[in-house]
Design an enzyme around this catalytic site. Structure first.
Site, PDB file in Angstrom:
ATOM      1  N   CYS A 131       0.824  -1.218   0.000  1.00 50.56           N
ATOM      2  CA  CYS A 131       0.000   0.000   0.000  1.00 50.56           C
ATOM      3  C   CYS A 131       0.856   1.265   0.000  1.00 50.56           C
ATOM      4  O   CYS A 131       1.347   1.699   1.050  1.00 50.56           O
ATOM      5  CB  CYS A 131      -0.930  -0.023   1.214  1.00 50.56           C
ATOM      6  SG  CYS A 131      -1.953   1.447   1.325  1.00 50.56           S
ATOM      7  N   CYS A 134      -0.574   4.141   2.100  1.00 47.10           N
ATOM      8  CA  CYS A 134      -0.401   3.997   3.551  1.00 47.10           C
ATOM      9  C   CYS A 134       1.044   4.292   3.949  1.00 47.10           C
ATOM     10  O   CYS A 134       1.289   4.942   4.954  1.00 47.10           O
ATOM     11  CB  CYS A 134      -0.734   2.582   4.025  1.00 47.10           C
ATOM     12  SG  CYS A 134      -2.168   1.844   3.259  1.00 47.10           S
ATOM     13  N   ASP A 135       2.007   3.789   3.183  1.00 48.25           N
ATOM     14  CA  ASP A 135       3.401   3.776   3.654  1.00 48.25           C
ATOM     15  C   ASP A 135       4.374   4.636   2.849  1.00 48.25           C
ATOM     16  O   ASP A 135       5.519   4.806   3.257  1.00 48.25           O
ATOM     17  CB  ASP A 135       3.917   2.323   3.663  1.00 48.25           C
ATOM     18  CG  ASP A 135       3.065   1.449   4.561  1.00 48.25           C
ATOM     19  OD1 ASP A 135       2.680   1.917   5.637  1.00 48.25           O
ATOM     20  OD2 ASP A 135       2.762   0.306   4.179  1.00 48.25           O
TER      21      ASP A 135
END
Ligand code: NAP
Length: 308
Positions: A131, A134-135
């Site tokens: 992701c 997300c990261d």
């Protein structure tokens, strides 16, 4: 006894929830551990009709959630672990509790696939992820790589150029599968360097257990080399979430639910929608369409039951 349980809260599940709630069926949505499905981990959605300037995936999902709630849908984070429709009533095990329902819409979606290399489980969250939204921001001014050649890999690579010093796009063939518009954007971005005909054969961690590099193999020449990267973003597709239905519903060799007819399963009252049963299109809008169809069928099924 519930009237309608909806399993999953991605695009398909939430659309089904909007329709079922608006039909006064007060559906119970079992959201599971990844509420919002795949759209909740994506960036700008440019091809969902009605948003000419695009809309962020999480915002789109939040809007659908609010819309379903407004009409009376109820939500629970419980995860479905078992299912039984072989008797008169449909039963669903949510966490440790068996629930009974007259109808169910299974829209449990799909989960990101990983490469299956040694040490993978330990490295997730330590320089290995699926992701970028997300990261990605954790990897500022360092080189990273994306594995895959589809729209997700293209989208993630482009997003990561906001943070990383360099984005290597590692693909096992010499052509991307991604749509033309995404390919053009990838090739126009100087920060992205495609590495063709190449597979990752090993993750290499530092002494703290964080990703430091990957070992690559060119599938044409068999040449091997090491590439320094701080994070590997895997974007090689998804696997349908059908574990709870194995041996109970019809499932194909890749794990997708097989509908008997459109959104109907072999059991009356059991409907299926979205990526869990879509091995072809896998779009937000097709998932929403299937969710709508499943809710309309469920509504008809319930009113036929009452009329009997
Ligand atoms: P995908 O289209 O199935 O692409 C998966 C990619 O990973 C392919 O290029 C495949 O290589 C590669 N791959 C698969 N297994 C591999 C392995 N074991 N090792 C190395 N590479 C591997 O999946 P996706 O990109 O997640 O897209 C899924 C669907 O969502 C598609 O329909 C896509 O159009 C849609 N989507 C759309 C958008 C958008 O419109 N903006 C964004 C994201 C996703 P091969 O090419 O050699 O098979």
């Amino acid at each position: 006894m519930e009237k309608v349980i909806i399993v999953g809260s991605g695009c398909a599940g939430l659309t089904a929830a909007i329709y079922a709630a608006r039909a006064n069926l007060t559906p119970l949505v079992l959201e599971g551990r990844q509420p919002g499905g795949q759209l909740s981990t994506t960036t700008l959605v440019e091809n969902y009709p009605g948003f000419p300037d695009g809309i962020d995936g999480p915002e789109l999902i939040l809007n659908m959630h609010r819309q379903a709630e407004k009409f009376g849908a109820r939500f629970s984070y419980a995860e479905v672990t078992d299912f039984d429709a072989s008797n008169k009533h449909i039963r669903i095990k949510a966490d440790d509790e068996w629930l009974e329902t007259r109808a169910v819409i299974i829209a449990s979606g799909a989960a990101a696939r990983y490469l299956g290399l040694e040490g993978e489980k330990k490295l997730v969250g330590h320089g290995l992820t699926s992701c970028a939204t997300c990261d990605g921001a954790f990897y500022k001014n360092v080189p990273v790589c994306v594995v895959g050649g589809g729209d997700s890999a293209a989208e993630e690579s482009l997003f990561l150029t906001r943070f990383a010093s360099k984005v290597y796009l590692i693909h096992r063939r010499d052509k991307l599968r991604a749509s033309k518009i995404m390919q053009e954007r990838v090739f126009a971005n100087k920060k992205i360097e495609p590495i063709w005909n190449t597979v990752v054969t090993q993750y290499i961690a530092d002494e703290k257990g964080e990703m430091r590099a990957v070992r690559l193999r060119n599938v044409k020449t068999n040449d091997e080399r090491e590439l320094e990267v701080a994070c590997v973003f895997v974007a090689i597709g998804h696997e349908p979430n059908t574990k709870a239905y194995r041996g109970k519903l019809d499932i194909d060799s890749e794990g997708y639910l097989i509908p008997k007819n459109s959104v109907e399963s072999k059991y009356p009252g059991v409907f299926i929608a979205g990526d869990v049963a879509d091995r072809v299109y896998k779009q937000a809008v097709t998932a929403a369409g299937m969710g709508c169809a499943a809710a309309l069928q469920a509504e008809k099924y319930l009113s036929d039951l009452e009329g009997r």
